[in-house]
Design a protein around this motif. Structure first.
Motif, short mmCIF file in Angstrom:
data_model
loop_
_atom_site.label_atom_id
_atom_site.label_comp_id
_atom_site.label_asym_id
_atom_site.label_seq_id
_atom_site.Cartn_x
_atom_site.Cartn_y
_atom_site.Cartn_z
N SER A 109 0.82 -1.22 0.00
CA SER A 109 0.00 0.00 0.00
C SER A 109 0.86 1.27 0.00
O SER A 109 0.51 2.26 -0.64
CB SER A 109 -0.92 0.00 1.23
N THR A 166 1.68 -9.78 -11.52
CA THR A 166 0.73 -10.45 -12.42
C THR A 166 1.43 -10.70 -13.76
O THR A 166 2.06 -9.79 -14.30
CB THR A 166 -0.52 -9.57 -12.62
N HIS A 187 9.39 9.51 -2.61
CA HIS A 187 8.68 9.35 -3.89
C HIS A 187 9.27 10.22 -5.00
O HIS A 187 9.15 9.90 -6.17
CB HIS A 187 7.17 9.58 -3.72
N LYS A 188 9.95 11.29 -4.63
CA LYS A 188 10.54 12.16 -5.66
C LYS A 188 11.84 11.59 -6.23
O LYS A 188 12.45 12.18 -7.12
CB LYS A 188 10.77 13.56 -5.09
N PHE A 208 7.14 7.98 -9.66
CA PHE A 208 5.98 7.82 -8.78
C PHE A 208 4.72 8.38 -9.44
O PHE A 208 3.65 7.78 -9.39
CB PHE A 208 6.21 8.47 -7.41
N MET A 266 1.38 6.26 -10.31
CA MET A 266 0.03 6.62 -9.81
C MET A 266 -0.94 6.89 -10.96
O MET A 266 -2.08 6.46 -10.95
CB MET A 266 0.12 7.87 -8.91
N ASP A 301 -4.43 4.84 -11.97
CA ASP A 301 -5.78 5.41 -12.16
C ASP A 301 -6.51 4.63 -13.26
O ASP A 301 -7.69 4.29 -13.12
CB ASP A 301 -5.70 6.88 -12.59
N ARG A 354 -7.05 0.82 -12.40
CA ARG A 354 -8.17 0.57 -11.47
C ARG A 354 -9.51 0.50 -12.20
O ARG A 354 -10.42 -0.20 -11.75
CB ARG A 354 -8.16 1.65 -10.37
N GLU A 380 -4.07 -3.67 -7.12
CA GLU A 380 -4.16 -2.30 -7.67
C GLU A 380 -4.77 -1.32 -6.66
O GLU A 380 -5.51 -0.41 -7.02
CB GLU A 380 -4.88 -2.30 -9.03
N GLY A 381 -4.41 -1.57 -5.39
CA GLY A 381 -4.87 -0.72 -4.29
C GLY A 381 -6.04 -1.36 -3.57
O GLY A 381 -7.10 -1.59 -4.16
N ARG A 412 -9.04 11.88 0.12
CA ARG A 412 -8.06 12.95 -0.17
C ARG A 412 -8.56 13.83 -1.30
O ARG A 412 -8.37 15.04 -1.29
CB ARG A 412 -6.72 12.35 -0.54
N1 CAA Z 1 -1.66 10.70 -10.56
C1 CAA Z 1 -0.52 11.42 -10.66
N2 CAA Z 1 0.20 11.81 -9.57
C2 CAA Z 1 -0.27 11.44 -8.35
C3 CAA Z 1 -1.45 10.69 -8.19
C4 CAA Z 1 -2.18 10.32 -9.36
N3 CAA Z 1 -3.30 9.61 -9.28
N4 CAA Z 1 -1.66 10.47 -6.87
C5 CAA Z 1 -0.66 11.05 -6.23
N5 CAA Z 1 0.20 11.65 -7.13
C6 CAA Z 1 1.38 12.46 -6.82
C7 CAA Z 1 1.00 13.60 -5.88
O1 CAA Z 1 0.53 14.72 -6.59
C8 CAA Z 1 2.32 13.86 -5.18
O2 CAA Z 1 3.14 14.62 -6.05
P1 CAA Z 1 4.05 15.86 -5.50
O3 CAA Z 1 4.95 15.30 -4.45
O4 CAA Z 1 4.74 16.38 -6.70
O5 CAA Z 1 3.07 16.84 -4.90
C9 CAA Z 1 2.95 12.49 -5.09
O6 CAA Z 1 2.32 11.68 -6.10
C10 CAA Z 1 2.81 11.85 -3.73
O7 CAA Z 1 1.42 11.73 -3.46
P2 CAA Z 1 0.87 11.31 -2.03
O8 CAA Z 1 1.40 12.29 -1.01
O9 CAA Z 1 -0.60 11.17 -2.15
O10 CAA Z 1 1.60 9.90 -1.81
P3 CAA Z 1 1.49 8.84 -0.63
O11 CAA Z 1 2.84 8.31 -0.35
O12 CAA Z 1 0.70 9.40 0.50
O13 CAA Z 1 0.71 7.60 -1.32
C11 CAA Z 1 -1.09 6.29 -2.13
C12 CAA Z 1 -0.39 7.65 -2.04
C13 CAA Z 1 -2.42 6.63 -2.78
C14 CAA Z 1 -1.30 5.63 -0.80
C15 CAA Z 1 -0.26 5.36 -3.06
O14 CAA Z 1 0.93 4.93 -2.44
C16 CAA Z 1 -1.04 4.16 -3.55
O15 CAA Z 1 -1.82 4.24 -4.51
N6 CAA Z 1 -0.84 2.97 -2.90
C17 CAA Z 1 -1.39 1.71 -3.40
C18 CAA Z 1 -0.43 1.09 -4.36
C19 CAA Z 1 -1.11 0.14 -5.30
O16 CAA Z 1 -2.21 0.37 -5.78
N7 CAA Z 1 -0.42 -0.94 -5.59
C20 CAA Z 1 -0.89 -1.87 -6.54
C21 CAA Z 1 0.25 -2.60 -7.13
S1 CAA Z 1 0.06 -2.94 -8.82
C22 CAA Z 1 -0.92 -4.30 -8.96
O17 CAA Z 1 -1.57 -4.74 -8.05
C23 CAA Z 1 -0.95 -4.78 -10.35
C24 CAA Z 1 -1.33 -6.16 -10.57
O18 CAA Z 1 -0.47 -6.99 -10.68
C25 CAA Z 1 -2.74 -6.51 -10.81
#
Ligand code: CAA
Length: 380
Positions: free
Chosen positions: A132, A158, A178-179, A232, A236, A240, A243, A363-364, A375
């Motif tokens: 996560s 996968t 993340h940067k 990062f 993300m 989107d 998902r 995928e989250g 958020r």
């Molecule tokens: N699009 C573009 N940029 C995004 C974004 C998005 N949807 N969401 C966040 N960002 C950017 C933010 O704008 C921010 O940028 P800046 O630093 O430049 O301002 C940066 O990313 C950090 O954002 P957050 O502070 O929101 O980051 P966070 O560390 O708090 O984490 C989270 C956010 C939503 C929890 C993220 O870590 C997340 O989605 N976690 C779940 C991961 C996931 O889905 N894993 C699935 C694995 S893949 C899989 O399962 C595939 C498979 O095999 C089927």
């Protein structure tokens, strides 16, 4: 407002439905039982243009809209959810970021054969200690001469054992969290990449899942996807769209379970009449169909927004959250309506229940979808 599908969309939906019913559905139980990867189906799906549906034709894809993609993926997932996730990952998590962030040279080599379905792609973000909290990447990438050297382990990938190439995320600057993450296109044939543990799963057993171990893996500099440190945001943004695919997979599973339960309720007799005459069963069917209809509307809305070029982080998370929870609700009810038979492998609802479970995790998780939704609601 117009809920009507276009003629092209209806035609693609019909083509997918026929293919799914004729080819996928009859084989799904056996592939699940044997945990056998659906290679022959994927080849045919490539020929039908299902593996790179939203990729422009010049890059090997079908040049269709996201609505056509979700209509197709729903049909595929209803017949075989394992094939559904494999299709979803290739379309959205592999081809998606390469068409958006790749150079023309990268697209020529790493997109065209994948969008055509001749090769298969994967997406490597998760790690053994990083699910996560995706920003907590431990895999590193160090530039040495004209190559990046990658070290680390990616988990729950996968199509890992079957993929020809993958989009891999790694830290090029660990201090920046993340940067400091970058994205790379890594081919299976590169020095230093091996398929690790292959997972034995509860559901979607015909899809393949493994870890990917990178040990001094040599990746040519030109395989950096986007710019250094953009990883990062690429991850993300890609999720989107991914998902929307998993929400659709869940929708397909729900629809299949509902149809099986409806049919069974009209055949099965108890107390001298078919069980569909009982209000207890009718109310279950009513709840199931209402939640499925709501899932479909959320999925189509998110797909439509993507097609309009509008941001859809919130809408994709809402679709994934609701549709995956619905598939767990619906498949549970489908088993309940089948009674003891529903718990046995001779009826498909048992597989639907097992397949639905993962849609709330990958995928989250549902918890992460709620976090993303909240958020987005609270941001200025
Ligand atoms: N699009 C573009 N940029 C995004 C974004 C998005 N949807 N969401 C966040 N960002 C950017 C933010 O704008 C921010 O940028 P800046 O630093 O430049 O301002 C940066 O990313 C950090 O954002 P957050 O502070 O929101 O980051 P966070 O560390 O708090 O984490 C989270 C956010 C939503 C929890 C993220 O870590 C997340 O989605 N976690 C779940 C991961 C996931 O889905 N894993 C699935 C694995 S893949 C899989 O399962 C595939 C498979 O095999 C089927």
């Amino acid at each position: 407002m117009d809920f009507e599908l276009s003629e092209t969309q209806k035609m693609i939906q019909q083509m997918a439905r026929e293919f799914a019913k004729e080819q996928l559905a009859p084989a799904a139980a056996e592939l699940d039982e044997k945990a056998e990867f659906p290679s022959r189906h994927l080849k045919k799906m490539g020929e039908l243009g299902f593996m790179g549906m939203m990729i422009p034709e010049e890059w090997g894809g079908s040049g269709l809209d996201t609505v056509s993609y979700v209509l197709t993926l729903e049909e595929i997932s209803a017949a075989c959810a394992s094939t559904g996730v494999t299709m979803s990952v290739n379309n959205s998590l592999y081809c998606g970021p390469i068409v958006k962030y790749g150079t023309d040279a990268q697209k020529k080599t790493h997109l065209v054969p994948f969008a055509r379905g001749e090769k298969l792609g994967a997406y490597c973000l998760s790690e053994p200690g990083t699910g996560s909290d995706a920003a907590n990447q431990q895999t590193t990438a160090v530039l040495k001469g004209d190559k990046y050297i990658l070290n680390g382990t990616k988990n729950f990938i996968t199509s890992g054992p079957n993929a020809d190439a993958m989009v891999v995320f790694a830290m090029t600057d660990k201090a920046k969290r993340h940067k400091g993450i970058s994205a790379f296109i890594v081919e299976k044939g590169f020095t230093g990449i091996v398929v690790g543990k292959v997972e034995k799963k509860l559901g979607i057993r015909a899809s393949s899942t493994s870890s990917i171990v990178l040990q001094d893996c040599e990746v040519p500099k030109e395989n950096l996807l986007g710019k250094e440190s953009d990883g990062f945001s690429i991850a993300m943004n890609t999720l989107d769209y991914g998902r929307i695919g998993i929400a659709t997979q869940a929708l397909g599973i729900s629809q299949a379970a509902f149809e099986a339960a409806l049919e069974y309720s009209k055949q099965r007799e108890a107390f001298g009449q078919t069980i569909s005459n009982f209000q207890a069963i009718q109310w279950m069917l009513a709840d199931m169909s209402t939640r499925i209809a709501a899932s479909r509307l959320l999925v189509h809305r998110a797909a439509w927004m993507k097609d309009q070029g509008k941001p859809c982080t919130l809408e994709a998370a809402q679709a994934k959250l609701f549709s995956s929870e619905t598939s767990n609700f619906v498949t549970n009810k489908a088993v309940q309506i089948h009674g003891g038979y529903g718990y046995c492998r001779e009826y498909p609802v048992e597989r639907y229940l097992r397949d639905a479970r993962i849609t709330e995790i990958y995928e989250g998780t549902s918890e992460i979808q709620r976090l993303v939704i909240a958020r987005n609601l609270l941001k200025d």
